[in-house]
Scaffold this motif. Structure first.
Motif, PDB file in Angstrom:
ATOM      1  N   GLU A   1       0.805  -1.220   0.000  1.00  0.00           N
ATOM      2  CA  GLU A   1       0.000   0.000   0.000  1.00  0.00           C
ATOM      3  C   GLU A   1       0.839   1.272   0.000  1.00  0.00           C
ATOM      4  OE1 GLU A   1      -3.490   0.008  -0.231  1.00  0.00           O
ATOM      5  OE2 GLU A   1      -2.930  -2.042  -0.753  1.00  0.00           O
ATOM      6  N   LEU A   2       2.129   1.171   0.272  1.00  0.00           N
ATOM      7  CA  LEU A   2       2.971   2.362   0.326  1.00  0.00           C
ATOM      8  C   LEU A   2       3.115   3.035  -1.040  1.00  0.00           C
ATOM      9  CD1 LEU A   2       5.765   1.109   2.761  1.00  0.00           C
ATOM     10  CD2 LEU A   2       3.968   2.787   3.247  1.00  0.00           C
ATOM     11  N   LEU A   3       2.837   2.311  -2.116  1.00  0.00           N
ATOM     12  CA  LEU A   3       2.916   2.893  -3.458  1.00  0.00           C
ATOM     13  C   LEU A   3       1.557   3.361  -3.988  1.00  0.00           C
ATOM     14  CD1 LEU A   3       5.415   0.430  -5.185  1.00  0.00           C
ATOM     15  CD2 LEU A   3       5.853   2.790  -4.497  1.00  0.00           C
TER      16      LEU A   3
ATOM     17  N   VAL B   1       2.893  -6.516  -3.875  1.00  0.00           N
ATOM     18  CA  VAL B   1       3.860  -5.429  -4.056  1.00  0.00           C
ATOM     19  C   VAL B   1       4.120  -5.195  -5.539  1.00  0.00           C
ATOM     20  CG1 VAL B   1       6.205  -4.659  -3.559  1.00  0.00           C
ATOM     21  CG2 VAL B   1       4.918  -5.941  -1.820  1.00  0.00           C
ATOM     22  N   ILE B   2       4.279  -6.274  -6.293  1.00  0.00           N
ATOM     23  CA  ILE B   2       4.503  -6.155  -7.735  1.00  0.00           C
ATOM     24  C   ILE B   2       3.330  -5.452  -8.408  1.00  0.00           C
ATOM     25  CG2 ILE B   2       4.775  -7.481  -9.873  1.00  0.00           C
ATOM     26  CD1 ILE B   2       6.255  -9.602  -8.188  1.00  0.00           C
TER      27      ILE B   2
ATOM     28  N   THR C   1       1.638   1.938 -10.273  1.00  0.00           N
ATOM     29  CA  THR C   1       2.270   3.245 -10.104  1.00  0.00           C
ATOM     30  C   THR C   1       2.978   3.697 -11.381  1.00  0.00           C
ATOM     31  OG1 THR C   1       2.579   2.899  -7.727  1.00  0.00           O
ATOM     32  CG2 THR C   1       3.994   4.529  -8.796  1.00  0.00           C
ATOM     33  N   LEU C   2       3.801   2.820 -11.936  1.00  0.00           N
ATOM     34  CA  LEU C   2       4.516   3.180 -13.167  1.00  0.00           C
ATOM     35  C   LEU C   2       3.538   3.439 -14.313  1.00  0.00           C
ATOM     36  CD1 LEU C   2       7.486   0.628 -13.032  1.00  0.00           C
ATOM     37  CD2 LEU C   2       7.523   3.070 -12.459  1.00  0.00           C
ATOM     38  N   GLY C   3       2.497   2.621 -14.409  1.00  0.00           N
ATOM     39  CA  GLY C   3       1.521   2.796 -15.475  1.00  0.00           C
ATOM     40  C   GLY C   3       0.764   4.101 -15.372  1.00  0.00           C
ATOM     41  N   TYR C   4       0.339   4.443 -14.164  1.00  0.00           N
ATOM     42  CA  TYR C   4      -0.387   5.704 -13.981  1.00  0.00           C
ATOM     43  C   TYR C   4       0.496   6.913 -14.295  1.00  0.00           C
ATOM     44  CZ  TYR C   4      -4.399   3.423 -11.746  1.00  0.00           C
ATOM     45  OH  TYR C   4      -5.517   2.667 -11.491  1.00  0.00           O
ATOM     46  N   LEU C   5       1.748   6.842 -13.891  1.00  0.00           N
ATOM     47  CA  LEU C   5       2.662   7.959 -14.170  1.00  0.00           C
ATOM     48  C   LEU C   5       2.875   8.138 -15.672  1.00  0.00           C
ATOM     49  CD1 LEU C   5       5.307   7.448 -11.340  1.00  0.00           C
ATOM     50  CD2 LEU C   5       3.635   9.303 -11.533  1.00  0.00           C
ATOM     51  N   LEU C   6       3.035   7.021 -16.387  1.00  0.00           N
ATOM     52  CA  LEU C   6       3.196   7.100 -17.840  1.00  0.00           C
ATOM     53  C   LEU C   6       1.932   7.619 -18.514  1.00  0.00           C
ATOM     54  CD1 LEU C   6       5.142   3.771 -18.531  1.00  0.00           C
ATOM     55  CD2 LEU C   6       6.039   6.113 -18.706  1.00  0.00           C
ATOM     56  N   ALA C   7       0.768   7.177 -18.038  1.00  0.00           N
ATOM     57  CA  ALA C   7      -0.498   7.643 -18.612  1.00  0.00           C
ATOM     58  C   ALA C   7      -0.686   9.136 -18.392  1.00  0.00           C
ATOM     59  CB  ALA C   7      -1.662   6.865 -17.998  1.00  0.00           C
ATOM     60  N   LEU C   8      -0.337   9.604 -17.193  1.00  0.00           N
ATOM     61  CA  LEU C   8      -0.458  11.025 -16.896  1.00  0.00           C
ATOM     62  C   LEU C   8       0.461  11.843 -17.795  1.00  0.00           C
ATOM     63  CD1 LEU C   8      -1.667  13.228 -15.010  1.00  0.00           C
ATOM     64  CD2 LEU C   8       0.316  12.858 -13.521  1.00  0.00           C
TER      65      LEU C   8
END
Length: 447
Positions: free
Chosen positions: A126-128, A188-189, A195-202
């Motif tokens: 949940e930390l990510l 965790v994976i 996280t990486l996907g949302y950042l790239l989409a944004l």
């Protein structure tokens, strides 16, 4: 409702979410079948006990601000950077508290070393989650496409790792018990991929998390609006997950750890099947929430009509999914999971009844959010938890998992429907829900 202004955009949004949920349903169901078969009822129950225990604290990861963020992003798009930055910071603090409480709770309960390890790893995922605020921004824009692509990638990666672990078990490299911690790391994976996907989409849509900023005034606003929803969310998660914890804890003293974990395994198979089928009401509510919010600013007639039509859809979805499932649950379970999980068929039939209450409760979230009845939702959730835990305590020793399901059904009846009779504002919503149930085939437009 689909004939109102903006209907094409809403329909396209629903279509994206529907496709994603169908893919998720197929992939998660297939993976879950093989995981349950590979681990067996006892170890599968062990894993789900740890997941259920962490689930008691899951609401802290969202901090109750998801609906508030969508609402405020619709109303104040110019404050996007401040809303997202502050929301992410609040969620990070909540996730850290989640990890701390879950870890301390597992130690205070005297769990064995393996179970404590499972709890700590699952909670750490949940930390990510704070970057999940990006999803709320896309939903406020009725743009489900980028969110769907990210979530589909997450599901595929997660399933791939689980199948790899099952392959190691089959090859004799790992025993099923040794692989349990690996299945915990899958959570965790999943968080990393999201996280990486949302950042790239944004970034693709012209945004960047580096422009976000947090402010004390926005934090005060979000926390002031959302703290009842936080407690409400905690109560809902407790209501949804306490069954797995209580089944194991109450049966272990009478029947031993192995039998108690096996019972949790049977319960978890039925629960996962019903949760997989519960995707439709979530799609409908999430996609129609912006339209209902806008309608409230236009006229009361349009607002109530959209709420009414939403409740009609919720009941229709219940009929389409629950009625066939009630009669076919046992053969479906045996076909998919094997004879070892045949007792879960009876549980799944009862869970089909619960879909009625979860569907209507999901639809009710739009009313709660737009009317800012968060303290009322807190009250209903608290009452629901007390009723659920109390009936669990009475029924689980004799009825086992069946008692836990009846406890959930009764508590939902009280918290979603009966408590609406107590207050004038909520009586109108109760009337809309009942009308929607009795006229589920009929849709009309606001005057």
């Amino acid at each position: 409702m689909i004939r109102t202004e903006g209907s094409r955009k809403v329909l396209r949004n629903v279509s994206w979410l529907f496709v994603e949920r169908l893919v998720r349903l197929a992939v998660v169901l297939l993976t879950g079948i093989y995981v349950a078969r590979g681990l067996g009822e006892e170890l599968f129950g062990h894993l789900n006990y740890a997941t259920g225990f962490v689930g008691l604290f899951f609401a802290l990861g969202a901090m109750g601000i998801d609906e508030i963020l969508v609402r405020d992003l619709v109303k104040h798009p110019e404050r996007r950077a401040e809303l997202l930055g502050t929301g992410a910071l609040i969620k990070l603090a909540g996730a850290a508290l989640l990890v701390l409480l879950a870890t301390l709770g597992s130690l205070l309960k005297g769990m064995d070393a393996l179970t404590v390890s499972l709890v700590v790893v699952i909670a750490s995922a949940e930390l990510l989650r704070p970057f999940g605020v990006i999803e709320q921004w896309f939903m406020s824009q009725v743009k489900a496409g980028p969110v769907v692509r990210v979530q589909m990638a997450q599901v595929l990666v997660s399933s791939g790792v689980k199948f790899a672990l099952l392959g190691l078990i089959h090859a004799g490299v790992l025993t099923a018990r040794e692989a349990l911690i690996g299945f915990a790391w899958v959570y965790v994976i999943e968080s990393v991929v999201l996280t990486l996907g949302y950042l790239l989409a944004l970034q693709r849509w012209g945004g960047s998390w580096r422009t976000w900023r947090a402010s004390r005034s926005m934090a005060r606003h979000l926390l002031r609006e959302s703290w009842p929803m936080l407690i409400y969310g905690m109560a809902l998660f407790v209501q949804a997950r306490i069954d797995q914890v209580m089944i194991k804890d109450m049966l272990a003293a009478r029947e031993g750890e192995a039998a108690a974990y096996a019972e949790v395994g049977q319960y978890s198979v039925a629960l996962r099947m019903i949760e997989a089928l519960g995707f439709l009401p979530v799609i409908v509510q999430a996609s129609l929430a912006p339209a209902i919010t806008r309608a409230k600013g236009v006229s009361h007639a349009m607002y109530t009509d959209r709420l009414l039509n939403q409740y009609r859809l919720m009941f229709l979805l219940f009929l389409v999914t629950a009625v066939p499932l009630y009669f076919l649950a046992r053969p479906i379970i045996v076909l998919l999971f094997g004879a070892e999980y045949e007792p879960a068929g009876v549980l799944l039939s009862l869970f089909a009844i619960r879909l009625f209450f979860t569907n209507m409760g999901t639809g009710k979230r739009s009313f709660i959010t737009n009317e800012s009845l968060f303290r009322y939702s807190l009250f209903t959730a608290a009452v629901g938890v007390l009723v659920n835990v109390g009936i669990n305590w009475l029924l689980i020793p004799d009825l086992r998992s069946i008692g836990a399901i009846w406890a959930t059904i009764i508590s939902f009846l009280v918290s979603i429907f009966l408590l609406d009779l107590l207050f004038p504002r909520t009586r109108e919503n109760l009337r809309l829900m009942v009308t929607g149930i009795l006229t589920f085939w009929r849709f009309h437009r606001a005057a």
